[in-house]
Structure formats: C-alpha cells, structure tokens
Design a protein around this motif. Structure first.
Motif, short mmCIF file in Angstrom:
data_model
loop_
_atom_site.label_atom_id
_atom_site.label_comp_id
_atom_site.label_asym_id
_atom_site.label_seq_id
_atom_site.Cartn_x
_atom_site.Cartn_y
_atom_site.Cartn_z
N ILE A 130 -9.40 -37.10 -66.65
CA ILE A 130 -9.66 -36.35 -65.40
C ILE A 130 -10.04 -34.91 -65.75
O ILE A 130 -11.00 -34.35 -65.19
CB ILE A 130 -8.43 -36.39 -64.47
N ALA A 131 -9.28 -34.30 -66.69
CA ALA A 131 -9.57 -32.93 -67.10
C ALA A 131 -10.96 -32.83 -67.73
O ALA A 131 -11.72 -31.89 -67.46
CB ALA A 131 -8.52 -32.45 -68.09
N ALA A 132 -11.32 -33.83 -68.54
CA ALA A 132 -12.65 -33.83 -69.17
C ALA A 132 -13.74 -33.91 -68.12
O ALA A 132 -14.78 -33.23 -68.22
CB ALA A 132 -12.75 -35.00 -70.14
N GLY A 133 -13.51 -34.74 -67.11
CA GLY A 133 -14.51 -34.87 -66.05
C GLY A 133 -14.66 -33.60 -65.25
O GLY A 133 -15.78 -33.19 -64.90
N GLY A 169 -0.28 -42.00 -69.17
CA GLY A 169 -0.33 -40.79 -68.37
C GLY A 169 -1.22 -39.72 -68.97
O GLY A 169 -2.02 -39.08 -68.27
N ILE A 170 -1.10 -39.51 -70.28
CA ILE A 170 -1.93 -38.50 -70.96
C ILE A 170 -3.39 -38.90 -70.94
O ILE A 170 -4.28 -38.05 -70.80
CB ILE A 170 -1.43 -38.29 -72.40
N GLY A 209 -9.96 -35.83 -77.09
CA GLY A 209 -10.26 -37.23 -77.34
C GLY A 209 -9.44 -37.81 -78.48
O GLY A 209 -8.81 -38.87 -78.34
N LEU A 210 -9.41 -37.11 -79.61
CA LEU A 210 -8.64 -37.58 -80.75
C LEU A 210 -7.14 -37.52 -80.48
O LEU A 210 -6.37 -38.34 -80.98
CB LEU A 210 -8.98 -36.76 -82.00
N GLY A 211 -6.73 -36.55 -79.66
CA GLY A 211 -5.32 -36.44 -79.29
C GLY A 211 -4.85 -37.64 -78.48
O GLY A 211 -3.75 -38.16 -78.68
#
Length: 358
Positions: A18-21, A11-12, A274-276
């Motif tokens: 999506i948020a990055a896009g 889910g994350i 990304g690392l998260g």
C-alpha cells in the motif's frame, strides 16, 4: 499455526505494498512486489538452514530472531550495508554516498550509486561465497544420521575426518577465484575471501564452544537436581553466538539479492521495502519449520538446502567475473529443496510400508 507464524509477514506485506502504491504509484507497487518475490526465491534454502540452527535456541531467542533480527536484516543489510560497502570500496565519504543513494540516477565521477555497488561486487561475492562454501563443506564432510546422495556423501564423510580439511578447500578456492575470476581485483578478492573464512571460523567456533558448554551444563544440572543442588546455565551466551551466526548467514544470502535488485531499480527505499518483505517471510518460514518439526519429518530437506548453498557459493564466486541471472540462482535453490522434499516423502512411504509389513 500458519496465521500466528506468518501474521506479521502478511501485515507487513499489505502495509508495504500500500505504501509503495501511494508513494510511487502502480509502477512502484509492481517493483516492490517483484523484489519481494525475488528475495523469497533466492533465500528459500536459507530458511531451511536457519531452521537447523534456530531449533537449538529457546523460544526467547527465536523471538529475538523474528524481531531484532528482522530489523537488522531490513535496515542493516538492505539499506545500511550497501551504503557502507559503496563508501569503503569506492573511497567516498558518507555524505556523498547518501546523496547518490537518495538521488536516483545522480552521478559522481561518472558513476551512479548502483554502478558503485556493482563495482564492489568482487569483494561482496568473495566474502559471501567463501562464507557459504564453508557452511556447505562443514555439512557435507561431517558424519550424518541420514545420507541423501549416498554415493557422494559417504566418501566425503571419510575425507572429512581429516582436520581442517574444509578450511584447506576454502583457501584453495580463494586462490583460484583470485587468479581465474578477479582480474585486476585479485588483491580485493583475496582479502575479502580471507575475511569471509575468518568470519565463519570465528562466529561458528564461538557458537560451537558455548553450545558445547550448554550441553555439559544440562547434563550436570540433571545430576545436580538429583542431589538437590542448582546450576546456572550459560544458554544465553550460546544462543547469542548462534544468533550472530544466523545474522551473518542471512547477510551472505542477501548479497546477490541486494546487487541483483539494482538491475530492477536504483531506488534504495523500494529495494529496502521489497527485499525487507521477502526477508520477513523467510524468517517466518524458518520459525514455522521449527515449530512444525518439518526437518525431523522430512530428513533430506537439510541436505537439499546445503547443496543449494554450495551451488550458490560457486555462483557468487563465478559472478566475480561473469553475471549469473538471478532467475538461475533462484531456480537452483528451489530445485534442490523440491528434490529433497520429494525424496523425503518417498522415504517416509517406504518406512511406513516396512512398518506395515512387519
């Protein structure tokens, strides 16, 4: 089982990508995806070692590791920690550090935020390298139920009977690293290495003390039940220090990932995202290994992970002076895990054949 354990990670990942896009377009989407894969590849062995600790904790603390621990890993180690390191090593005030971090490419005294983090690498590498080295040494020097590379492990187990031998090796390593790799940063490397050693001894020592007390109380409780008495356990404190140990361990593994991420982008929010995502998968994988009993079924996995930790410690220390590509670091970890898994499978087949023959 897979969906229950990895559900939050899936889910994350979806929400993060999506948020990055939406925020940064296809380029941001791609960068966050690459950073996630980078973190997973660099920290796969971390999951195996985490599982050896986590299986000694009760389900409540396993949930804490997956919730509070993730927040510490994502916001603490991937966002706040780099800010603190840059501020302390470059002697910059918090406002300047945050300004540099939020404004990609902005310079202060001729350096960007990424440049300052790179300049802090000797301290980061010395601390993390010595902490990981101690984990490797304490494993390889102790007596084990199973030996993977017997020709190496059995002689080292005999040497490991000498008290504090791992600490002696670590101290010699700190001195060598400061003289061979540090150059003008010798004092910084010495101090950071000693702090890494002290942190390991403190956290690991406290967790061992309370875990030992927990085992004693468990034995006493059995006797108390027979006589009708009750006993208050101290499992909470033991688990708390094991949790601290896991968080410091995660921090040590994340150092190279955080620094390496700035070679891809200096956008701290992309890096954190990304690392998260990668860190979340490592935690889910840790819990999966515990719940499936994988470490008990494949007995050499723990060995492979610790050998990977030993190599990573060396890479961090060498990285004080010489850059080691993140691809090499990731492949080393995956390679040791794969070899240990294959050896475990072969061992299980031999055991089954012997049982069938008898």
């Amino acid at each position: 089982m897979v969906l229950r354990t990895f559900g939050w990670s899936f889910g994350i990942t979806a929400a993060g990508l999506i948020a990055a896009g939406l925020l940064w377009g296809w380029e941001g989407f791609g960068i966050v995806l690459i950073l996630s894969i980078l973190e997973i590849s660099l920290s796969f062995d971390n999951a195996v070692v985490n599982a050896t600790v986590l299986k000694r904790m009760n389900p409540y603390w396993q949930k804490i590791f997956l919730t509070v621990g993730v927040l510490i890993a994502v916001f603490g180690m991937r966002l706040i920690f780099p800010l603190l390191v840059v501020g302390l090593t470059a002697h910059l005030n918090p406002a300047t550090v945050i300004d540099l971090a939020l404004n990609e490419g902005k310079e202060y005294a001729g350096h960007t935020y990424g440049d300052y983090l790179e300049l802090a690498n000797p301290a980061i590498a010395a601390f993390g390298g010595i902490f990981l080295l101690m984990i490797f040494l304490d494993f390889i020097l102790e007596e084990k139920d199973f030996n993977w590379l017997s020709w190496l492990e059995r002689p080292l187990e005999k040497v490991g009977k000498l008290d504090a031998f791992s600490s002696v090796i670590a101290l010699v390593t700190i001195a060598v690293a400061a003289n061979v790799f540090a150059g003008d940063n010798a004092e910084t490397v010495l101090l950071a290495g000693l702090l890494g050693l002290a942190t390991y001894l403190a956290v690991n020592g406290l967790s061992s003390v309370f875990e030992h007390r927990l085992e004693e109380d468990a034995e006493a409780e059995e006797e108390a039940e027979k006589s009708g008495k009750t006993l208050i356990q101290v499992g909470g404190r033991a688990a708390f220090f094991l949790f601290l140990y896991l968080e410091v361990l995660d921090a040590s593994f994340s150092f190279d990932g955080v620094v390496g991420a700035f070679a891809i982008t200096q956008n701290i929010f992309m890096i954190m995202l990304g690392l998260g995502i990668g860190a979340m998968y490592i935690r889910s994988l840790t819990v999966y290994l515990v719940r499936k009993g994988t470490l008990d079924d494949y007995v050499y996995l723990e060995h492979g992970a610790h050998y990977a930790i030993g190599v990573l410690a060396v890479i961090l220390l060498v990285g004080i002076k010489h850059h080691v590509p993140e691809l090499v670091t990731g492949l080393v970890g995956v390679g040791f895990i794969a070899a240990a898994f294959a050896s475990s499978v072969l061992r299980n087949k031999r055991e089954q054949a012997l049982e069938g023959g008898s």
